[in-house]
Design an enzyme around this catalytic site. Sequence first.
Site, short mmCIF file in Angstrom:
data_model
loop_
_atom_site.label_atom_id
_atom_site.label_comp_id
_atom_site.label_asym_id
_atom_site.label_seq_id
_atom_site.Cartn_x
_atom_site.Cartn_y
_atom_site.Cartn_z
N GLU A 88 0.83 -1.20 0.00
CA GLU A 88 0.00 0.00 0.00
C GLU A 88 0.86 1.24 0.00
O GLU A 88 2.03 1.21 0.38
CB GLU A 88 -0.93 -0.02 1.21
CG GLU A 88 -0.19 -0.18 2.51
CD GLU A 88 -1.13 -0.50 3.67
OE1 GLU A 88 -1.95 -1.42 3.54
OE2 GLU A 88 -1.03 0.18 4.70
N CYS A 329 0.68 2.49 8.85
CA CYS A 329 1.39 1.40 8.20
C CYS A 329 0.70 0.05 8.20
O CYS A 329 0.47 -0.53 9.26
CB CYS A 329 2.66 1.17 8.98
SG CYS A 329 3.99 1.94 8.26
N1 SAH Z 1 10.57 0.43 9.03
C1 SAH Z 1 10.64 1.85 8.92
C2 SAH Z 1 9.56 2.47 8.05
C3 SAH Z 1 8.14 1.97 8.19
S1 SAH Z 1 7.20 2.40 9.61
C4 SAH Z 1 10.66 2.49 10.28
O1 SAH Z 1 10.55 1.78 11.27
O2 SAH Z 1 10.86 3.69 10.37
C5 SAH Z 1 6.87 4.10 9.46
C6 SAH Z 1 6.56 4.77 10.79
O3 SAH Z 1 5.20 4.52 11.22
C7 SAH Z 1 7.45 4.27 11.90
O4 SAH Z 1 7.90 5.33 12.68
C8 SAH Z 1 6.50 3.36 12.65
O5 SAH Z 1 6.98 3.14 13.93
C9 SAH Z 1 5.20 4.13 12.57
N2 SAH Z 1 3.99 3.36 12.88
C10 SAH Z 1 3.77 2.04 12.76
N3 SAH Z 1 2.53 1.70 13.19
C11 SAH Z 1 1.95 2.85 13.59
C12 SAH Z 1 0.66 3.17 14.15
N4 SAH Z 1 -0.26 2.23 14.35
N5 SAH Z 1 0.41 4.47 14.46
C13 SAH Z 1 1.34 5.43 14.23
N6 SAH Z 1 2.54 5.18 13.70
C14 SAH Z 1 2.85 3.92 13.40
#
Ligand code: SAH
Length: 342
Positions: A88, A329
């Site tokens: 996505e 995400c």
């Molecule tokens: N693996 C990379 C990029 C993908 S995640 C990383 O960890 O940075 C992108 C961002 O969204 C990350 O900071 C992650 O921790 C955050 N994220 C994941 N799930 C989330 C949620 N339910 N609410 C808010 N942010 C979230």
Amino acid sequence: MNIYDFTLDELEKYLIENGFKKYNATQIIEWIYEHKVYDFNNMTNLSKKLISFCVENLQIKDLNIVKVEKSPLANKYLLELNDHNKIECVLMNHDYGYSLCVSSQVGCNMGCSFCESGRLKKVRDLTLGELVGQVICVSKYENIRIDSIVVMGIGEPFDNFNNIKRFISVVTNNKMINIGQRHLTISTCGLVPKIYEFADMETGVNLAISLHAPNNEIRDRIMKVNHAYKIEEVMKALDYYISKTNRRVTIEYIMLAGINDSDECAYELSKLINGKLMYVNLIPYNETSNFNMKRSNDFKIKSFYDILKSNNINVTIRKEMGGNLSAACGQLRASEEGSGKC
Ligand code: SAH
């Protein structure tokens, strides 16, 4: 072969190996990326021989959009890959232009305890063509020019480092996607060796780190990657990145109720990054039905913000663009799979 699987250098090499000229690569790339002509037969300045070679050997193929969820500030696209895996991406309409959040892998192996993306283990890395295909298919579908890109969708970009390096080259090449380095951001959970490699590339591409905790005790609990690379090592790698590039690093910090949102955490975080070329982006957690973690309440977030501010830390609270459309995400794909629709 798909044309979107080539960087410009790689296409030049490929054409030379097949008896054509280096400049033919630029001609083809200009037709596709600049003039948006997607049929080799309509590329009028190419020789007949080159056209038939391309028709026989190359495809111009972006990704299939299988579902769109729209809201005033953000649209979310579910995309299908050739092997029927789904990923996505999210388009955000900021006052400074359109920003696209792209995925880097099918699934994710980092195993952060709050994140949907990691519930499906990594199936595979995205190819260059699939990284580029996300940008092309959304700009075609919406008929817009995308102004900035963040690699913050499903997956860990530094676990697909080689293709991310090639993606940076396609995004920033002024004959290709043509987005300036400063308008591209890569977000990592903190794969330390790759932070050093990224620093040594000395590009102007932005780096964001998902820190989410001010100490190892909390970070160990919510992010598996912290067992491999401790906060001190991450901070040292970031210092190196800053010394090499003089670029400000974004520290992402999800606010999770009762886990990392106390006043003590705010003081500890201030101490950790005090005096460094960094800024903190506080992210209200987007709750998902698959984990029982809760978002910090607005009062807590404001108080955390105030403590950082009073310690001279640059800090913002992320505007929520897509909370109402399962835009955090991995949530769209997860909800689709849960309902068995795709
Ligand atoms: N693996 C990379 C990029 C993908 S995640 C990383 O960890 O940075 C992108 C961002 O969204 C990350 O900071 C992650 O921790 C955050 N994220 C994941 N799930 C989330 C949620 N339910 N609410 C808010 N942010 C979230």
